[in-house]
Design an enzyme around this catalytic site. Structure first.
Site, PDB file in Angstrom:
ATOM      1  N   GLU A  70       0.815  -1.202   0.000  1.00  0.00           N
ATOM      2  CA  GLU A  70       0.000   0.000   0.000  1.00  0.00           C
ATOM      3  C   GLU A  70       0.861   1.269   0.000  1.00  0.00           C
ATOM      4  OE1 GLU A  70      -3.481   1.758   2.824  1.00  0.00           O
ATOM      5  OE2 GLU A  70      -2.824  -0.305   3.137  1.00  0.00           O
ATOM      6  N   ASP A  71       1.903   1.268   0.803  1.00  0.00           N
ATOM      7  CA  ASP A  71       2.649   2.506   1.046  1.00  0.00           C
ATOM      8  C   ASP A  71       3.947   2.647   0.261  1.00  0.00           C
ATOM      9  OD1 ASP A  71       0.667   2.922   2.831  1.00  0.00           O
ATOM     10  OD2 ASP A  71       1.867   2.551   4.629  1.00  0.00           O
TER      11      ASP A  71
END
Ligand code: MN
Length: 609
Positions: A70-71
């Site tokens: 996600e990051d």
């Protein structure tokens, strides 16, 4: 790593975990959390929580890497190549939920429903996703004070709506307590502060009697050579608060004095036998409170929980609640379903032969059964979002009642469930031909009685339920108002070939008005007989063969003479009363029946039952 070393010994797995840590460290390098700490602390803390639960290497690796897709620039494919499909699946599962709850294009309720549904699907297929999700949320809640007030409120509310019920249902009691208290702290800070203060003032007084009992047990058990650990366990604030609210509702003051389990005593011994031995020692010295003894070792809760519970009249006029565990049992009590990997590991080591009678093996079996049931349950549920959510919250998160089959198997159902729900739980065939149930239950005087119960009887905790089925009984619209669980209602609709799901409320209204027509007249029959085994069943069989609904059936036996009082009702209005004469005749031919009388007719409605 230290925590992991305690239970993972394979060098290959330790290398993989080290590798995952290095990768996560590099990927998150330079990123800071709102609190100013390096981001990597978060996945490491989450992994640590999973290590405490003794979750396997893949679970730990997934925890370390749970935010990288996600990051950061890393992709799922890269994770799959490096760490294998299991890790990729878990990370994927966790990532999806995060995206869902943030998507602005979703309307709120829908997004919520979708999140819950996905969580649930994942739980049935890959329980590590849930353990990881709960741990992730726990660490985020612990570090919530760095966030904006708006974010705090949103996160805490979401925790209450989704994660707290989830942790409760999975028996993850340590996480549950902490999540509940943190949610209370952020959502109702004044309540939290007042309560914390009052409880802190009360605690020392309670510890007095607890210490006395603890010391006594320690010395008396160590004389018999049993090693025992004793811990005082304080009830968490959110749970005290629920109890207080309940007490205040019933108009009692001095509420703190009435919460006798404000602090309870955990006694930890080595073996199952020692649990009972400790209980014996305890009761020899302090009188147990009637009804306070529960043997969850012999009958574990559905999520596998085992322990002995008792409440004794302790020193200084105090009531003291005591829980007795082995270390395995305590682990289960703390981590619930997340102990699955720990127990599975034990199983692999010990094997079934030696494990067959051990309590941990019983827990493991209960747990795997439950997970299998979740899978089946999920398949049986409606797929439209709104209905799914309603069903999910109804069936899974409601208070449960535990009932027994005649063979002694424990089945949990949501409160309010009827014999029909149980029948459908046991199988569609059984449900579709369910004619009623023979129930062994406690009456108001506390005596065990067996009687026939109608389909809309509300099952009580501890009932032994024998489902009566008849090949020629088939589902009808009325059943939709008797069935309490979504799963049963869904199967009834299916049997009735209702392709389009009908709104439940409308359905039960229709069913009621239908019943009002057929239910205009009910008939009470008094049957005198010489009591014998099988009498009730024969009578019930005959009544259902005559196509009568049994509204109630009670039996009293004195000196071998049975008096059965049956209230029946024609199942269709057309039937009229023509059945009555042949029925009375047929009843008299049942073995043991001496006389049958019809009592005066009266108006009867479903509501007055
Ligand atoms: Mn995270």
């Amino acid at each position: 790593m230290e925590e992991v070393h305690q239970y993972i010994h394979t060098q290959r797995h330790l290398d993989r975990i080290q590798d995952a840590y290095t990768l996560a460290y590099q990927a998150h390098q330079g990123a800071l959390r709102k609190s100013g700490e390096p981001y990597i602390l978060h996945p490491v803390q989450v992994a640590l929580l999973l290590a405490e639960m003794r979750i396997d290497a893949d679970g730990i690796i997934a925890a370390l890497l749970h935010d990288v897709v996600e990051d950061t620039n890393l992709t799922l494919d890269e994770l799959q190549t490096r760490f294998g499909p299991a890790v990729a699946t878990i990370v994927d599962g966790v990532t999806k939920f995060a995206v869902l709850s943030q998507g602005p294009s979703f309307d709120k309720k829908r997004a919520h429903a979708e999140t819950v549904r996905k969580l649930f699907a994942a739980m049935a297929q890959e329980p590590r996703v849930i353990a990881l999700k709960v741990a992730d949320r726990l660490h985020n809640m612990r570090t919530l004070d760095a966030m904006s007030v708006a974010h705090q409120q949103k996160t805490a509310r979401e925790t209450r709506e989704i994660y707290i019920p989830l942790a409760r249902r999975l028996g993850m009691s340590l996480a549950l307590a902490e999540l509940e208290d943190l949610a209370l702290l952020y959502l109702e800070p004044e309540v939290y502060a007042t309560l914390a203060q009052e409880v802190a003032a009360e605690v020392p007084r309670r510890l007095l009697s607890l210490n006395e009992i603890g010391q006594f047990l320690e010395s008396s058990l160590s004389q018999t050579g049993i090693a025992v650990t004793i811990q005082a366990q304080q009830k968490h604030l959110a749970s005290i608060r629920r109890k207080v609210a309940h007490l205040l509702q019933h108009g009692s003051e001095h509420w703190l004095h009435q919460i006798h389990d404000l602090i309870s005593l955990d006694i930890i011994v080595e073996t199952d036998d020692q649990c009972y031995l400790a209980l014996g020692q305890l009761h020899a010295c302090w009188r147990p409170k009637d009804g306070g003894i529960k043997d969850f070792i012999a009958t574990p809760k559905l999520n596998g929980y085992q322990a002995l519970h008792t409440t004794v009249f302790g020193p200084h006029n105090s009531l003291v609640e005591i829980h007795i565990y082995t270390r395995d049992m305590l682990r289960l009590a703390h981590y619930g379903l997340a102990s699955y990997w720990y127990l599975r590991e034990r199983y692999h080591k010990v094997g079934l032969q030696q494990g067959a009678y051990a309590s941990w093996w019983i827990s493991y079996r209960e747990m795997t059964n439950w997970m299998e049931q979740l899978r089946q349950w999920q398949r049986a549920l409606p797929q439209s979002t709104g209905e799914f959510l309603a069903a999910f919250q109804d069936d899974l998160f409601q208070k449960q009642v535990f009932v027994f089959t005649p063979a002694g198997n424990v089945i949990d159902l949501p409160r309010g469930a009827t014999p029909l729900d149980l029948a459908y739980r046991l199988g569609s065939d059984i449900g579709d031909h369910c004619a009623g149930a023979r129930i062994t239950t406690r009456n108001q005087e506390g005596l065990l009685v067996t009687r026939l119960a109608p389909l809309d009887y509300e099952l009580k905790e501890g009932d032994i339920v024998d489902i009566l089925s008849q090949p020629d009984v088939t589902p009808n619209h009325e059943w939709l108002s008797f069935a309490h669980t979504a799963a049963a209602r869904n199967k009834i609709r299916h049997a009735l070939k209702l392709e389009t799901p009908i709104d439940d409320q409308k359905c039960s209204k229709e069913a009621k008005s239908e019943q009002a027509i057929t239910g205009a007249k009910s008939i009470t029959l008094c049957i005198h007989a010489n009591d014998r085994a099988g009498l009730l069943r024969d009578v019930a069989d005959l009544l259902t063969r005559t196509r009568l609904n049994i509204l109630s059936l009670n039996s009293e036996t004195t000196h071998g003479q049975a008096l059965l009082t049956v209230v029946v009702q024609p199942s269709t209005p057309k039937q009229g009363l023509s059945f009555l004469t042949p029925l009375l005749h047929d009843l008299c031919t049942i073995k043991g029946v001496i006389q049958v009388q019809q009592q005066g007719e009266k108006e009867e409605h479903h509501e007055t039952l």
